[in-house]
Design an enzyme around this catalytic site. Structure first.
Site, PDB file in Angstrom:
ATOM      1  N   ASN A  43       6.058   3.690 -17.132  1.00 17.12           N
ATOM      2  CA  ASN A  43       6.775   3.772 -15.855  1.00 17.12           C
ATOM      3  C   ASN A  43       5.806   4.090 -14.721  1.00 17.12           C
ATOM      4  O   ASN A  43       4.824   4.807 -14.900  1.00 17.12           O
ATOM      5  CB  ASN A  43       7.950   4.754 -15.908  1.00 17.12           C
ATOM      6  CG  ASN A  43       7.605   6.144 -16.388  1.00 17.12           C
ATOM      7  OD1 ASN A  43       6.720   6.337 -17.207  1.00 17.12           O
ATOM      8  ND2 ASN A  43       8.311   7.132 -15.878  1.00 17.12           N
ATOM      9  N   ILE A  44       6.092   3.509 -13.581  1.00 18.64           N
ATOM     10  CA  ILE A  44       5.250   3.665 -12.388  1.00 18.64           C
ATOM     11  C   ILE A  44       6.164   4.077 -11.240  1.00 18.64           C
ATOM     12  O   ILE A  44       7.048   3.305 -10.838  1.00 18.64           O
ATOM     13  CB  ILE A  44       4.508   2.349 -12.060  1.00 18.64           C
ATOM     14  CG1 ILE A  44       3.656   1.900 -13.257  1.00 18.64           C
ATOM     15  CG2 ILE A  44       3.648   2.529 -10.814  1.00 18.64           C
ATOM     16  CD1 ILE A  44       3.023   0.518 -13.092  1.00 18.64           C
ATOM     17  N   GLU A  45       5.975   5.298 -10.753  1.00 17.04           N
ATOM     18  CA  GLU A  45       6.857   5.831  -9.707  1.00 17.04           C
ATOM     19  C   GLU A  45       6.204   5.725  -8.334  1.00 17.04           C
ATOM     20  O   GLU A  45       5.012   5.964  -8.183  1.00 17.04           O
ATOM     21  CB  GLU A  45       7.216   7.288 -10.030  1.00 17.04           C
ATOM     22  CG  GLU A  45       8.003   7.389 -11.330  1.00 17.04           C
ATOM     23  CD  GLU A  45       8.440   8.791 -11.678  1.00 17.04           C
ATOM     24  OE1 GLU A  45       8.009   9.758 -11.011  1.00 17.04           O
ATOM     25  OE2 GLU A  45       9.233   8.916 -12.636  1.00 17.04           O
ATOM     26  N   CYS A  54      10.534   0.954 -14.336  1.00 17.39           N
ATOM     27  CA  CYS A  54      10.545   1.516 -15.691  1.00 17.39           C
ATOM     28  C   CYS A  54       9.503   0.844 -16.583  1.00 17.39           C
ATOM     29  O   CYS A  54       9.114  -0.309 -16.361  1.00 17.39           O
ATOM     30  CB  CYS A  54      11.910   1.293 -16.342  1.00 17.39           C
ATOM     31  SG  CYS A  54      13.263   2.151 -15.571  1.00 17.39           S
ATOM     32  N   GLU A  56       9.874  -0.398 -19.499  1.00 15.35           N
ATOM     33  CA  GLU A  56      10.361  -1.608 -20.172  1.00 15.35           C
ATOM     34  C   GLU A  56      10.136  -2.849 -19.320  1.00 15.35           C
ATOM     35  O   GLU A  56       9.739  -3.899 -19.805  1.00 15.35           O
ATOM     36  CB  GLU A  56      11.862  -1.491 -20.474  1.00 15.35           C
ATOM     37  CG  GLU A  56      12.232  -0.398 -21.457  1.00 15.35           C
ATOM     38  CD  GLU A  56      12.528   0.945 -20.800  1.00 15.35           C
ATOM     39  OE1 GLU A  56      11.869   1.308 -19.806  1.00 15.35           O
ATOM     40  OE2 GLU A  56      13.420   1.644 -21.305  1.00 15.35           O
ATOM     41  N   CYS A  87      17.456   1.977 -19.294  1.00 17.61           N
ATOM     42  CA  CYS A  87      18.433   2.131 -18.210  1.00 17.61           C
ATOM     43  C   CYS A  87      19.210   0.828 -18.036  1.00 17.61           C
ATOM     44  O   CYS A  87      18.855  -0.226 -18.598  1.00 17.61           O
ATOM     45  CB  CYS A  87      17.723   2.530 -16.911  1.00 17.61           C
ATOM     46  SG  CYS A  87      16.929   1.145 -16.063  1.00 17.61           S
ATOM     47  N   CYS A  90      17.172  -2.216 -16.764  1.00 25.95           N
ATOM     48  CA  CYS A  90      16.299  -2.797 -17.802  1.00 25.95           C
ATOM     49  C   CYS A  90      17.110  -3.567 -18.837  1.00 25.95           C
ATOM     50  O   CYS A  90      16.670  -4.609 -19.326  1.00 25.95           O
ATOM     51  CB  CYS A  90      15.480  -1.709 -18.476  1.00 25.95           C
ATOM     52  SG  CYS A  90      14.177  -1.071 -17.396  1.00 25.95           S
TER      53      CYS A  90
END
Ligand code: THU
Length: 135
Positions: A43-45, A54, A56, A87, A90
């Site tokens: 995941n990359i925020e 996310c 995935e 989620c 995804c």
């Protein structure tokens, strides 16, 4: 033949490089194609939280952008004690591009759960409703 533990291991490893500055919730995903090639994602925020992606979808988009179209399974590992299900967003995107793949949720405590995507996303909307199909 799917090497499930190798796939889980890859997801667990890539989770360690997740960019999760805001939630501190690190997730790794490992997607395996029908011809047994593995694509990983974490995941990359974003500082603008809603732009976060996310693990995935990172794995899936990496694979799609390399020309992959046939998928077998995706493993998901997070830091949490509980298994981490994908989620809603995804689930939809996985359905669009990987259809009824096997979703493997695992943790570092040895718990593993497998489920087919259609069980996670019943009555899915997809390209069939638009009069087309996956080209
Ligand atoms: N996250 C994932 O990467 N995959 C999931 O299956 C659930 C949530 C991420 C998004 C966000 O960076 C953080 O976990 C907390 O929601």
């Amino acid at each position: 033949m799917l090497d499930e533990s190798a796939l889980i291991q890859k997801a667990s490893e890539v989770r360690k490089i997740a960019l999760a500055l805001y939630s501190n919730f690190h997730v790794g995903a490992a997607l395996i194609t029908r011809n047994q090639k593995i694509y990983t994602g974490c995941n990359i925020e974003s500082s603008s939280y809603g732009l976060t992606i996310c693990a995935e979808r990172v794995a899936l988009f990496k694979a799609l952008s390399e020309g992959e179209r046939q998928f077998e399974a995706i493993a998901i590992v997070s830091d949490a004690r509980e298994l981490c299900p994908p989620c809603g967003a995804c689930r939809q995107v996985l359905w669009d591009f990987a259809r009824n793949i096997t979703v493997i949720m695992a943790n570092d405590y040895g718990d593993v759960q497998r489920i087919k995507l259609h069980e996670l996303l019943p009555m899915a909307f997809d390209s069939a409703y638009l009069g087309g199909g996956i080209k």
